[in-house]
Design a protein around this motif. Sequence first.
Motif, PDB file in Angstrom:
ATOM      1  N   LEU A 237      -7.512   6.725  -8.171  1.00 41.54           N
ATOM      2  CA  LEU A 237      -6.324   7.289  -7.536  1.00 41.54           C
ATOM      3  C   LEU A 237      -5.391   8.007  -8.512  1.00 41.54           C
ATOM      4  O   LEU A 237      -4.789   9.020  -8.156  1.00 41.54           O
ATOM      5  CB  LEU A 237      -5.570   6.198  -6.775  1.00 41.54           C
ATOM      6  CG  LEU A 237      -6.229   5.742  -5.466  1.00 41.54           C
ATOM      7  CD1 LEU A 237      -5.453   4.589  -4.857  1.00 41.54           C
ATOM      8  CD2 LEU A 237      -6.335   6.890  -4.479  1.00 41.54           C
TER       9      LEU A 237
ATOM     10  N   GLY B  25     -10.057   3.135  -5.925  1.00 36.88           N
ATOM     11  CA  GLY B  25      -8.691   2.747  -6.246  1.00 36.88           C
ATOM     12  C   GLY B  25      -8.316   3.089  -7.670  1.00 36.88           C
ATOM     13  O   GLY B  25      -7.225   3.616  -7.936  1.00 36.88           O
ATOM     14  N   THR B  26      -9.236   2.838  -8.622  1.00 30.15           N
ATOM     15  CA  THR B  26      -8.928   3.159 -10.010  1.00 30.15           C
ATOM     16  C   THR B  26      -9.017   4.657 -10.277  1.00 30.15           C
ATOM     17  O   THR B  26      -8.589   5.122 -11.343  1.00 30.15           O
ATOM     18  CB  THR B  26      -9.874   2.406 -10.972  1.00 30.15           C
ATOM     19  OG1 THR B  26     -11.236   2.688 -10.637  1.00 30.15           O
ATOM     20  CG2 THR B  26      -9.634   0.908 -10.899  1.00 30.15           C
TER      21      THR B  26
ATOM     22  N   ALA C 278      -5.791  -2.121  -0.504  1.00 33.28           N
ATOM     23  CA  ALA C 278      -7.085  -1.700   0.039  1.00 33.28           C
ATOM     24  C   ALA C 278      -8.094  -2.839   0.072  1.00 33.28           C
ATOM     25  O   ALA C 278      -8.822  -3.014   1.049  1.00 33.28           O
ATOM     26  CB  ALA C 278      -7.638  -0.538  -0.788  1.00 33.28           C
TER      27      ALA C 278
ATOM     28  N   ALA D 114      -1.426   2.571  -8.683  1.00 32.87           N
ATOM     29  CA  ALA D 114      -2.868   2.373  -8.474  1.00 32.87           C
ATOM     30  C   ALA D 114      -3.185   0.906  -8.228  1.00 32.87           C
ATOM     31  O   ALA D 114      -3.985   0.563  -7.351  1.00 32.87           O
ATOM     32  CB  ALA D 114      -3.648   2.885  -9.687  1.00 32.87           C
TER      33      ALA D 114
ATOM     34  N   VAL E 136      -2.094  -0.040  -4.708  1.00 34.70           N
ATOM     35  CA  VAL E 136      -2.978   0.540  -3.693  1.00 34.70           C
ATOM     36  C   VAL E 136      -4.307  -0.202  -3.654  1.00 34.70           C
ATOM     37  O   VAL E 136      -4.849  -0.491  -2.580  1.00 34.70           O
ATOM     38  CB  VAL E 136      -3.191   2.048  -3.950  1.00 34.70           C
ATOM     39  CG1 VAL E 136      -4.287   2.596  -3.044  1.00 34.70           C
ATOM     40  CG2 VAL E 136      -1.894   2.802  -3.716  1.00 34.70           C
ATOM     41  N   VAL E 137      -4.851  -0.524  -4.823  1.00 31.14           N
ATOM     42  CA  VAL E 137      -6.110  -1.277  -4.868  1.00 31.14           C
ATOM     43  C   VAL E 137      -5.932  -2.647  -4.222  1.00 31.14           C
ATOM     44  O   VAL E 137      -6.771  -3.092  -3.435  1.00 31.14           O
ATOM     45  CB  VAL E 137      -6.604  -1.434  -6.328  1.00 31.14           C
ATOM     46  CG1 VAL E 137      -7.757  -2.425  -6.386  1.00 31.14           C
ATOM     47  CG2 VAL E 137      -7.049  -0.101  -6.883  1.00 31.14           C
TER      48      VAL E 137
ATOM     49  N   VAL F 198     -14.278   0.467  -3.003  1.00 34.42           N
ATOM     50  CA  VAL F 198     -12.814   0.391  -2.908  1.00 34.42           C
ATOM     51  C   VAL F 198     -12.171   0.317  -4.286  1.00 34.42           C
ATOM     52  O   VAL F 198     -11.226   1.056  -4.587  1.00 34.42           O
ATOM     53  CB  VAL F 198     -12.379  -0.812  -2.043  1.00 34.42           C
ATOM     54  CG1 VAL F 198     -10.861  -0.932  -2.020  1.00 34.42           C
ATOM     55  CG2 VAL F 198     -12.916  -0.665  -0.628  1.00 34.42           C
TER      56      VAL F 198
ATOM     57  N   PHE G  38       0.830  -1.205   0.000  1.00 39.05           N
ATOM     58  CA  PHE G  38       0.000   0.000   0.000  1.00 39.05           C
ATOM     59  C   PHE G  38       0.866   1.258   0.000  1.00 39.05           C
ATOM     60  O   PHE G  38       0.635   2.195  -0.763  1.00 39.05           O
ATOM     61  CB  PHE G  38      -0.923  -0.020   1.224  1.00 39.05           C
ATOM     62  CG  PHE G  38      -1.977   1.043   1.217  1.00 39.05           C
ATOM     63  CD1 PHE G  38      -3.145   0.876   0.487  1.00 39.05           C
ATOM     64  CD2 PHE G  38      -1.809   2.206   1.943  1.00 39.05           C
ATOM     65  CE1 PHE G  38      -4.120   1.852   0.473  1.00 39.05           C
ATOM     66  CE2 PHE G  38      -2.783   3.197   1.951  1.00 39.05           C
ATOM     67  CZ  PHE G  38      -3.939   3.011   1.209  1.00 39.05           C
TER      68      PHE G  38
END
Length: 322
Positions: free
Chosen positions: A226, A223-224, A201, A194, A197-198, A219, A20
Amino acid sequence: MPNEYHHIRDIPMITTFIIFIVGIALLLKGADLFVGGGSGLALRHSISPALIGSTIIAFGTSLPELVVSTNAAATGNTAIALGNVLGSNIANIALVLALCTLIRPGMVATSGTSRSALIRHAALMLVATGVFALLAVRGTLDALAGVVLLILFAVILTLLLRERREEDAVHIKSHGWADALYIGLGLVAVIVGAQLVVTGAVTFAEAFGIPAFVIGLSVVAVGTSLPELATSLVAAIRDEGAISVGNILGSNIFNLLLVLGISLLLAPVTIGSFADVIAVVLFSAAILPLLFARPAFVRGWSALLLVGYAAYIAWIFGAAPG
């Protein structure tokens, strides 16, 4: 939810945290390179910063939505494909743009003649949203709807590309041939960031027992988005408001018309609840005060949008099954 997220629940929590953090770092650095390269390219080729934001940068930051939604449609997860597009468009305005204008409420008012270009781009975004809503009234979005969306995308893209430079971008510096390199490196970093992070998350969400439906709609959608968040926020901080706002407007057009259009050619999707369609229409229309109001009002409206987005997410969580 998309197949690539099925295995991540087995990742150790410490590894998830590292993934993350690395993703966030890549997003921020990638966005910085992407904005710098894009703005420099605009200056070198006498293109309006608003146009660069609405086309080149918007396409780049919409690639995660394209990858996630088309993959979801191809694997039969059509609800994820639609939810990702709608959730991303809502997040782009009520989260991303609201944060940017909260930090710099006067960035549209001080964008010079680019302001008129942004208003035209906003009108095109609202047209795209309206056409989508009319198609959604049918209850099912099929290949025919996908063709309609793609044709409209071609028309809007043609209109955008006909625009010429309208102002001198006093805050923009050209880096010569390195502009293209910055755009490429920044784009790769943003997309990889991204994805990381997705992944992190979704793993956190599953660890706390959040339903897959909610993960996909909230989420994954956030996330997409970001890349848009990182890119527009960096542009706003660097006082390049036309790129910041243009990125959001262009991304929403790309998402609704190109991403969803291609997804519908792969598989039809049934509109389970019209509430999310209404939500994307209302949040899209909520962009208008950010373009026309005075900075003092813009800051208050931005805060209200953030509250509204938080309420929408809370409603999604509350309405989700078990």
